[in-house]
Motif scaffolding. Structure first.
Motif, short mmCIF file in Angstrom:
data_model
loop_
_atom_site.label_atom_id
_atom_site.label_comp_id
_atom_site.label_asym_id
_atom_site.label_seq_id
_atom_site.Cartn_x
_atom_site.Cartn_y
_atom_site.Cartn_z
N ASP A 1 2.46 73.83 36.52
CA ASP A 1 3.76 74.01 35.87
C ASP A 1 3.74 73.54 34.42
N PHE A 2 2.90 72.57 34.10
CA PHE A 2 2.82 72.09 32.72
C PHE A 2 2.28 73.18 31.79
N VAL A 3 1.56 74.15 32.36
CA VAL A 3 1.03 75.27 31.58
C VAL A 3 1.97 76.48 31.66
N LEU A 4 2.45 76.77 32.85
CA LEU A 4 3.17 78.02 33.09
C LEU A 4 4.69 77.91 32.95
N GLY A 5 5.23 76.71 33.05
CA GLY A 5 6.68 76.55 32.93
C GLY A 5 7.12 76.59 31.48
N ASN A 6 8.41 76.85 31.26
CA ASN A 6 8.96 76.83 29.91
C ASN A 6 8.90 75.43 29.33
N VAL A 7 8.65 75.34 28.04
CA VAL A 7 8.62 74.04 27.37
C VAL A 7 10.00 73.41 27.39
N LEU A 8 11.04 74.18 27.05
CA LEU A 8 12.42 73.70 27.05
C LEU A 8 13.25 74.60 27.97
N THR A 9 14.19 73.98 28.70
CA THR A 9 15.00 74.74 29.63
C THR A 9 16.39 74.13 29.74
N ASP A 10 17.40 74.98 29.99
CA ASP A 10 18.75 74.50 30.25
C ASP A 10 18.88 73.95 31.66
N ARG A 11 17.91 74.22 32.50
CA ARG A 11 17.93 73.73 33.89
C ARG A 11 17.35 72.31 33.91
N VAL A 12 18.14 71.36 33.52
CA VAL A 12 17.62 70.00 33.34
C VAL A 12 17.12 69.41 34.65
N ASP A 13 17.71 69.77 35.77
CA ASP A 13 17.28 69.21 37.06
C ASP A 13 15.91 69.73 37.49
N GLU A 14 15.41 70.77 36.79
CA GLU A 14 14.13 71.37 37.18
C GLU A 14 13.03 71.08 36.16
N ALA A 15 13.24 70.06 35.33
CA ALA A 15 12.26 69.73 34.28
C ALA A 15 11.71 68.32 34.49
N TYR A 16 10.52 68.11 34.01
CA TYR A 16 9.86 66.82 34.21
C TYR A 16 10.48 65.72 33.34
N LEU A 17 11.01 66.11 32.17
CA LEU A 17 11.64 65.16 31.27
C LEU A 17 13.06 65.61 30.96
N LEU A 18 13.92 64.63 30.64
CA LEU A 18 15.31 64.89 30.28
C LEU A 18 15.53 64.55 28.82
N TYR A 19 16.32 65.37 28.13
CA TYR A 19 16.72 65.08 26.75
C TYR A 19 18.23 65.18 26.65
N LEU A 20 18.86 64.15 26.06
CA LEU A 20 20.29 64.15 25.82
C LEU A 20 20.56 63.95 24.33
N ASP A 21 21.50 64.73 23.82
CA ASP A 21 22.00 64.59 22.45
C ASP A 21 23.45 64.15 22.57
N CYS A 22 23.74 62.92 22.12
CA CYS A 22 25.06 62.33 22.30
C CYS A 22 25.67 61.99 20.94
N ARG A 23 26.99 61.93 20.89
CA ARG A 23 27.68 61.65 19.64
C ARG A 23 28.69 60.52 19.83
N LYS A 24 28.74 59.64 18.83
CA LYS A 24 29.77 58.61 18.80
C LYS A 24 31.06 59.25 18.32
N PRO A 25 32.16 59.10 19.03
CA PRO A 25 33.42 59.70 18.58
C PRO A 25 33.87 59.17 17.21
N GLY A 26 34.65 59.98 16.54
CA GLY A 26 35.20 59.52 15.27
C GLY A 26 34.93 60.49 14.13
#
Length: 242
Positions: free
Chosen positions: A217-242
């Motif tokens: 899967d590290f070769v054949l899977g997509n590098v980035l995916t919207d299916r976060v539950d199906e990926a080896y790593l998680l990325y979050l982009d968060c913002r401080k309100p204001g």
């Protein structure tokens, strides 16, 4: 072998089969490359950056393309880190760079609202959950209103499958907790952040389909995916309100 011939071989059926067959030997390289692509494509521009735990892999060495004026990397002194990470070399092509030796979960040394971006690259999993809460609260305090808190970390939904038949623990001996996507989202939201986006890194389609770990899967899977539950790593982009 010249470059053209190397490309021809790697793109052939036999070449691809060889790459897939040896994915177990090179999966850390594929993961590192995927994280570089994530940093290059997804991290927002920022002038003043606080990097939590990144002295061994500074953003500007990981593909971050945006100019900055000031970068502070918070990390433990070399003799307090795991032996894998004790050699630190810092070179900056531009901008001021400072290594602040200290605890990334205790950010009182930095002024309130003094950074545009706080980045935690593969570091939050190295501290217990209570310490991670302090880290998120500290990030909230030092960010200016509208500033961004971005982080990536292993996805326990997948690392559990990886380690289940291996040794049953986490994927690295220095990890204290590995998060599932809902847990990580709740952690940052409890600190007051708004989650702007969630992205999975290293899609693992066969692992998810079969519930058995497939290094291919590290070769054949997509590098980035919207299916976060199906990926080896998680990325979050968060913002401080204001």
């Amino acid at each position: 072998m010249d470059i053209a011939r190397a490309v021809e071989v790697s793109c052939s059926s036999d070449g691809m089969n060889s790459i897939v067959d040896h994915a177990i030997d090179h999966h850390l390289f594929y993961m590192h490359r995927a994280r570089q692509i994530m940093i290059r494509r997804l991290l927002p521009p920022a002038d003043r950056i606080l990097d939590l735990g990144g002295a061994n892999s500074p953003l500007y060495c990981m593909g971050y393309t945006h100019a900055f004026s000031h970068l502070v990397m918070v990390d433990l002194p070399p003799d307090e880190r795991h032996e894998y990470y004790r050699d630190v070399q810092v070179e900056s092509p531009s901008g001021s760079v400072l290594i602040h030796y200290g605890d990334m979960t205790e950010l009182d040394a930095f002024e309130r609202e003094s950074f545009d971006l706080v980045w935690s690259g593969q570091s939050i999993e190295h501290v217990p959950v209570e310490a991670a809460r302090r880290m998120c609260a500290g990030a909230m305090r030092v960010l200016r209103p509208g500033g961004r808190f971005c982080l990536d970390t292993p996805n326990r939904t997948l690392t559990y499958i990886h380690t289940r038949d291996w040794h049953g623990g986490f994927i690295h001996p220095d990890h204290k907790y590995e998060y599932r996507a809902p847990e990580l989202r709740e952690l940052v939201e409890q600190a007051g952040f708004e989650v702007l986006s969630e992205v999975g890194i290293c899609e693992m389609p066969e692992t998810v389909r079969t519930n058995n770990f497939h290094y291919s899967d590290f070769v054949l899977g997509n590098v980035l995916t919207d299916r976060v539950d199906e990926a080896y790593l998680l990325y979050l982009d968060c913002r401080k309100p204001g």
